[in-house]
Scaffold this active site. Structure first.
Site, PDB file in Angstrom:
ATOM      1  N   LEU A   1     -51.832   9.674  43.063  1.00 13.52           N
ATOM      2  CA  LEU A   1     -51.087  10.674  42.305  1.00 13.52           C
ATOM      3  C   LEU A   1     -49.659  10.690  42.841  1.00 13.52           C
ATOM      4  CD1 LEU A   1     -52.266  14.296  41.462  1.00 13.52           C
ATOM      5  CD2 LEU A   1     -49.921  13.821  42.155  1.00 13.52           C
ATOM      6  N   ILE A   2     -48.700  10.539  41.951  1.00 11.20           N
ATOM      7  CA  ILE A   2     -47.288  10.514  42.337  1.00 11.20           C
ATOM      8  C   ILE A   2     -46.561  11.623  41.596  1.00 11.20           C
ATOM      9  CG2 ILE A   2     -45.187   9.117  42.500  1.00 11.20           C
ATOM     10  CD1 ILE A   2     -46.910   6.621  42.258  1.00 11.20           C
TER      11      ILE A   2
ATOM     12  N   SER B   1     -40.419  10.859  36.333  1.00  7.65           N
ATOM     13  CA  SER B   1     -39.705  10.670  35.064  1.00  7.65           C
ATOM     14  C   SER B   1     -38.519   9.722  35.201  1.00  7.65           C
ATOM     15  CB  SER B   1     -39.224  12.015  34.510  1.00  7.65           C
ATOM     16  OG  SER B   1     -38.311  12.627  35.407  1.00  7.65           O
ATOM     17  N   SER B   2     -38.043   9.494  36.433  1.00 11.77           N
ATOM     18  CA  SER B   2     -36.896   8.608  36.630  1.00 11.77           C
ATOM     19  C   SER B   2     -36.837   8.180  38.085  1.00 11.77           C
ATOM     20  CB  SER B   2     -35.584   9.320  36.246  1.00 11.77           C
ATOM     21  OG  SER B   2     -35.348  10.421  37.108  1.00 11.77           O
ATOM     22  N   GLY B   3     -35.879   7.296  38.388  1.00 12.54           N
ATOM     23  CA  GLY B   3     -35.542   6.968  39.765  1.00 12.54           C
ATOM     24  C   GLY B   3     -36.661   6.388  40.598  1.00 12.54           C
ATOM     25  N   ILE B   4     -36.738   6.823  41.848  1.00  7.92           N
ATOM     26  CA  ILE B   4     -37.711   6.284  42.783  1.00  7.92           C
ATOM     27  C   ILE B   4     -39.137   6.533  42.306  1.00  7.92           C
ATOM     28  CG2 ILE B   4     -38.605   6.452  45.144  1.00  7.92           C
ATOM     29  CD1 ILE B   4     -35.811   7.160  46.072  1.00  7.92           C
TER      30      ILE B   4
ATOM     31  N   SER C   1     -35.826  11.869  53.002  1.00  8.19           N
ATOM     32  CA  SER C   1     -34.445  11.409  52.857  1.00  8.19           C
ATOM     33  C   SER C   1     -33.899  11.155  54.246  1.00  8.19           C
ATOM     34  CB  SER C   1     -33.600  12.494  52.171  1.00  8.19           C
ATOM     35  OG  SER C   1     -32.218  12.210  52.226  1.00  8.19           O
TER      36      SER C   1
ATOM     37  N   TYR D   1     -30.288  21.347  50.854  1.00 10.05           N
ATOM     38  CA  TYR D   1     -31.121  20.157  50.670  1.00 10.05           C
ATOM     39  C   TYR D   1     -31.633  19.644  52.010  1.00 10.05           C
ATOM     40  CZ  TYR D   1     -32.328  15.360  49.274  1.00 10.05           C
ATOM     41  OH  TYR D   1     -32.978  14.179  49.058  1.00 10.05           O
TER      42      TYR D   1
END
Length: 287
Positions: A8-9, A13-16, A141, A154
């Site tokens: 499960l990720i 919807s985009s990117g990584i 990150s 962040y």
């Protein structure tokens, strides 16, 4: 293992997240690719089709800030596939600003997605991962290791996520579950564009911090101009899913390794401050 492994990720919807979903399916996983709004699944479906793995990518709704959504999605996955072998915590939200000007609300929003979302999804998945001898892979990150100017909210949330996972790792391992954090640097994806920054307005509202913010934004634009591709950043995620004994911490590029290494060998904090103070122009205070 003869049975197809299920992962499960979150935030696909985009990117990584999108790249990781396609790469994991290409590696043989049954991928449950989740996102808050399945109406945005078009690019993922197209990429899966192009890679020839559309049959191994299932899209589901999941909002990591909603505990009921998380619980329902995990329960559905186990009911439909009979198992859960891995969770990839990828959903995230960026925040740019400084606390005096922004107040505390952006910090609360960042924590909800980047920290509590990780905690909630991990908590829901753990019983099933114990049953399968599975693993938790979380995209944090380099900002989860090195505090960065104007990324206070962040970085605080990503620091918290790394602290949670570093503490959880030995406990989870005692029950047969491995825990890994994956630390990207700059990645050329829609993550940055999705923040919809109104830079002139930000500078106008920055008050005494405007010169420092302008210097930071100039540097940020330059760094993202030479950013890693989402596919390259996703490759270590799949490596963590497939390795016999994945490490706890993985950086996605040489530049990320060097950046994180500065912090991990910086006992008094001077090296990091020397590095990041140059991002905001000349400073009048020396650490």
């Amino acid at each position: 293992m003869n049975e197809t492994r299920t992962v499960l990720i979150t935030g696909t919807s985009s990117g990584i997240g999108l790249a990781a979903a396609v790469a994991a399916a290409s590696a043989g996983f049954q991928v449950v690719a989740t996102m808050r709004d399945p109406a945005k699944a078009g690019p993922l479906r197209e990429a899966a089709e192009a890679a020839g793995v559309a049959g191994r990518v299932q899209v589901k709704t999941l909002d990591v800030t909603d505990p009921a959504s998380v619980a329902d999605c995990v329960a559905e996955v186990v009911a439909e596939h009979g198992r859960l072998d891995a969770l990839v915590n990828n959903a995230g939200a960026g925040v740019v600003g400084t606390v005096e000007q922004s107040g505390t609300e952006p910090f609360r929003r960042a924590m909800e997605v980047n920290f509590f979302g990780v905690v909630e999804a991990t908590r829901a998945a753990m019983p099933h991962l114990r049953a399968s001898g599975g693993r938790v892979v979380t995209v944090t990150s380099v900002g989860g290791v090195v505090g960065q100017p104007f990324n206070e909210a962040y970085c605080a949330a990503k620091f918290a996520a790394e602290g949670f996972l570093e503490s959880l790792a030995p406990v989870a391992a005692s029950a047969g579950v491995s825990v890994t954090v994956v630390e990207p640097g700059a990645v050329a994806s829609e993550f940055v564009a999705s923040q919809q920054l109104d830079i002139p307005a930000m500078l106008a509202e920055a008050g005494p911090y405007a010169p420092a913010m302008e210097a930071y934004l100039d540097r940020a634009r330059a760094s993202f101009g030479n950013a890693q591709s989402p596919a390259d950043a996703a490759a270590p995620i799949v490596a963590a899913l497939t390795a016999e004994r994945p490490p706890f911490r993985i950086q996605t590029s040489e530049s990320a390794r060097g950046f994180v290494g500065t912090k991990l060998s910086d006992l008094d904090g001077a090296a990091v401050q020397e590095l990041t103070e140059g991002w905001v122009g000349k400073t009048s205070f020396r650490f």
